[in-house]
Write a protein that holds these residues in place. Structure first.
Motif, short mmCIF file in Angstrom:
data_model
loop_
_atom_site.label_atom_id
_atom_site.label_comp_id
_atom_site.label_asym_id
_atom_site.label_seq_id
_atom_site.Cartn_x
_atom_site.Cartn_y
_atom_site.Cartn_z
N PRO A 22 -2.93 34.44 25.31
CA PRO A 22 -2.45 33.38 25.26
C PRO A 22 -0.88 32.96 25.37
O PRO A 22 -0.17 33.85 25.66
CB PRO A 22 -2.54 33.39 23.44
CG PRO A 22 -3.52 34.54 23.34
CD PRO A 22 -3.35 35.53 24.35
N ARG A 23 -0.83 31.63 25.37
CA ARG A 23 0.56 30.90 26.02
C ARG A 23 1.62 31.46 24.83
O ARG A 23 1.18 31.25 23.81
CB ARG A 23 0.41 29.52 26.23
CG ARG A 23 1.72 28.81 26.60
CD ARG A 23 1.54 27.58 26.62
NE ARG A 23 0.64 27.21 27.60
CZ ARG A 23 0.21 25.96 27.99
NH1 ARG A 23 0.55 25.20 27.53
NH2 ARG A 23 -1.09 25.82 28.80
N GLY A 24 2.77 31.90 25.17
CA GLY A 24 3.80 32.02 24.28
C GLY A 24 3.77 33.60 23.60
O GLY A 24 4.60 33.86 22.97
N PHE A 25 2.81 34.65 24.18
CA PHE A 25 2.79 35.85 23.67
C PHE A 25 2.60 36.60 25.07
O PHE A 25 2.33 36.12 26.17
CB PHE A 25 1.27 36.10 23.02
CG PHE A 25 1.33 35.10 21.69
CD1 PHE A 25 1.85 35.79 20.65
CD2 PHE A 25 0.94 34.00 21.58
CE1 PHE A 25 1.96 35.33 19.26
CE2 PHE A 25 0.81 33.29 20.62
CZ PHE A 25 1.12 33.99 19.41
N ASP A 26 3.26 37.76 24.89
CA ASP A 26 3.04 38.94 25.95
C ASP A 26 2.16 39.85 25.86
O ASP A 26 1.82 40.75 26.59
CB ASP A 26 4.69 39.60 26.10
CG ASP A 26 5.84 38.68 26.42
OD1 ASP A 26 5.18 37.80 27.38
OD2 ASP A 26 6.74 38.79 26.11
N GLY A 27 1.22 39.91 24.78
CA GLY A 27 0.41 40.74 24.54
C GLY A 27 -0.77 40.10 23.70
O GLY A 27 -0.47 39.36 22.76
N PHE A 28 -2.07 40.82 23.68
CA PHE A 28 -3.02 40.46 23.19
C PHE A 28 -4.09 41.52 22.73
O PHE A 28 -4.58 42.24 23.93
CB PHE A 28 -3.76 39.29 23.79
CG PHE A 28 -4.89 38.41 23.20
CD1 PHE A 28 -4.82 37.93 22.16
CD2 PHE A 28 -6.25 38.65 23.94
CE1 PHE A 28 -6.26 37.38 21.42
CE2 PHE A 28 -7.19 37.81 23.49
CZ PHE A 28 -7.33 37.26 22.15
N ALA A 29 -4.75 41.62 21.68
CA ALA A 29 -5.95 42.59 21.41
C ALA A 29 -7.06 42.13 21.13
O ALA A 29 -6.92 41.95 19.83
CB ALA A 29 -5.19 43.69 20.46
N PRO A 30 -7.77 41.78 22.05
CA PRO A 30 -9.35 41.39 21.45
C PRO A 30 -10.07 42.50 21.35
O PRO A 30 -10.53 43.03 22.29
CB PRO A 30 -9.68 40.34 22.86
CG PRO A 30 -8.94 41.15 23.91
CD PRO A 30 -7.67 41.54 23.21
N GLY A 31 -10.27 42.82 20.20
CA GLY A 31 -11.23 44.06 19.88
C GLY A 31 -10.45 45.33 20.39
O GLY A 31 -9.38 45.59 20.29
N PRO A 32 -11.09 46.36 20.97
CA PRO A 32 -10.54 47.50 21.36
C PRO A 32 -10.03 47.45 22.89
O PRO A 32 -9.67 48.25 23.58
CB PRO A 32 -11.92 48.29 21.46
CG PRO A 32 -13.10 47.35 21.92
CD PRO A 32 -12.80 46.19 21.20
N LEU A 33 -9.53 46.27 23.34
CA LEU A 33 -8.80 46.18 24.32
C LEU A 33 -7.41 45.41 24.02
O LEU A 33 -7.40 44.74 23.26
CB LEU A 33 -9.39 45.02 25.63
CG LEU A 33 -10.60 45.06 26.00
CD1 LEU A 33 -11.14 44.04 26.71
CD2 LEU A 33 -10.65 46.35 27.03
N ILE A 34 -6.39 46.21 24.90
CA ILE A 34 -5.19 45.74 24.80
C ILE A 34 -4.54 45.10 26.16
O ILE A 34 -4.67 45.51 27.19
CB ILE A 34 -3.87 46.78 24.32
CG1 ILE A 34 -4.40 47.32 22.98
CG2 ILE A 34 -2.62 46.02 24.36
CD1 ILE A 34 -3.62 48.55 22.56
N LEU A 35 -4.46 43.86 26.25
CA LEU A 35 -4.13 42.82 27.57
C LEU A 35 -2.45 42.83 27.25
O LEU A 35 -2.01 42.04 26.10
CB LEU A 35 -4.72 41.71 27.45
CG LEU A 35 -6.18 41.94 27.69
CD1 LEU A 35 -6.90 40.54 27.63
CD2 LEU A 35 -6.80 42.68 28.77
N VAL A 36 -1.59 43.40 28.18
CA VAL A 36 -0.14 43.07 27.88
C VAL A 36 0.26 42.28 29.60
O VAL A 36 -0.28 42.68 30.92
CB VAL A 36 0.45 44.32 27.91
CG1 VAL A 36 0.21 44.61 26.27
CG2 VAL A 36 0.39 45.49 28.60
N ARG A 37 1.27 41.80 29.45
CA ARG A 37 1.99 41.37 30.71
C ARG A 37 2.85 42.53 31.12
O ARG A 37 3.33 43.46 30.59
CB ARG A 37 2.74 39.98 30.39
CG ARG A 37 2.10 38.80 29.78
CD ARG A 37 2.96 37.57 29.91
NE ARG A 37 2.26 36.52 29.01
CZ ARG A 37 1.20 36.02 29.38
NH1 ARG A 37 0.72 36.02 30.59
NH2 ARG A 37 0.75 34.96 28.53
#
Length: 124
Positions: A22-37
């Motif tokens: 999501p815009r304005g964030f550097d990380g996101f955890a949808p469930g058992p995934l961690i997405l980071v820049r």
């Protein structure tokens, strides 16, 4: 970069994609995934790992609770930001309080968020 984590059980993916996080964030955890820049701090990764633990603890309902209830969203984010504070420089609580007040639809001031983040028994 893709990395498998055992504790908590998750997949950490570094991505430059603008639409996955999501815009304005550097990380996101949808469930058992961690997405980071690329280049995020270990402190942010620790924050996102808390969200993965919340996902597992809730039997996979964390996302629904998070989206449906500001009360649950606040609870989840306070736990994650408090963990992140343990891995940051002193004073980071002011930045996190600003994030809580502005980006999560919680209808609170930065001062209220700061007090919640730094309540006795929590790290700053």
């Amino acid at each position: 970069m893709i990395r498998f984590c055992k504790s908590p059980l998750c997949l950490l993916i570094e991505t430059k994609s603008r639409w996955l996080i999501p815009r304005g964030f550097d990380g996101f955890a949808p469930g058992p995934l961690i997405l980071v820049r690329p280049g995020v701090s270990q402190a942010l990764i620790e924050h996102e790992k808390v969200h993965v633990r919340q996902f597992w603890r809730s039997g996979g309902l964390m996302g629904v609770l998070y989206l449906a209830s500001p009360r649950w969203r606040l609870r989840f984010e306070l736990e994650a930001y408090r963990e992140q504070l343990k891995h940051c420089e002193p004073g980071a609580a002011h930045h996190f309080a600003r994030m809580l007040a502005r980006h999560y639809g919680l209808d609170m001031t930065q001062e209220q968020a700061y007090r919640l983040l730094t309540a006795p028994g929590t790290a700053e």
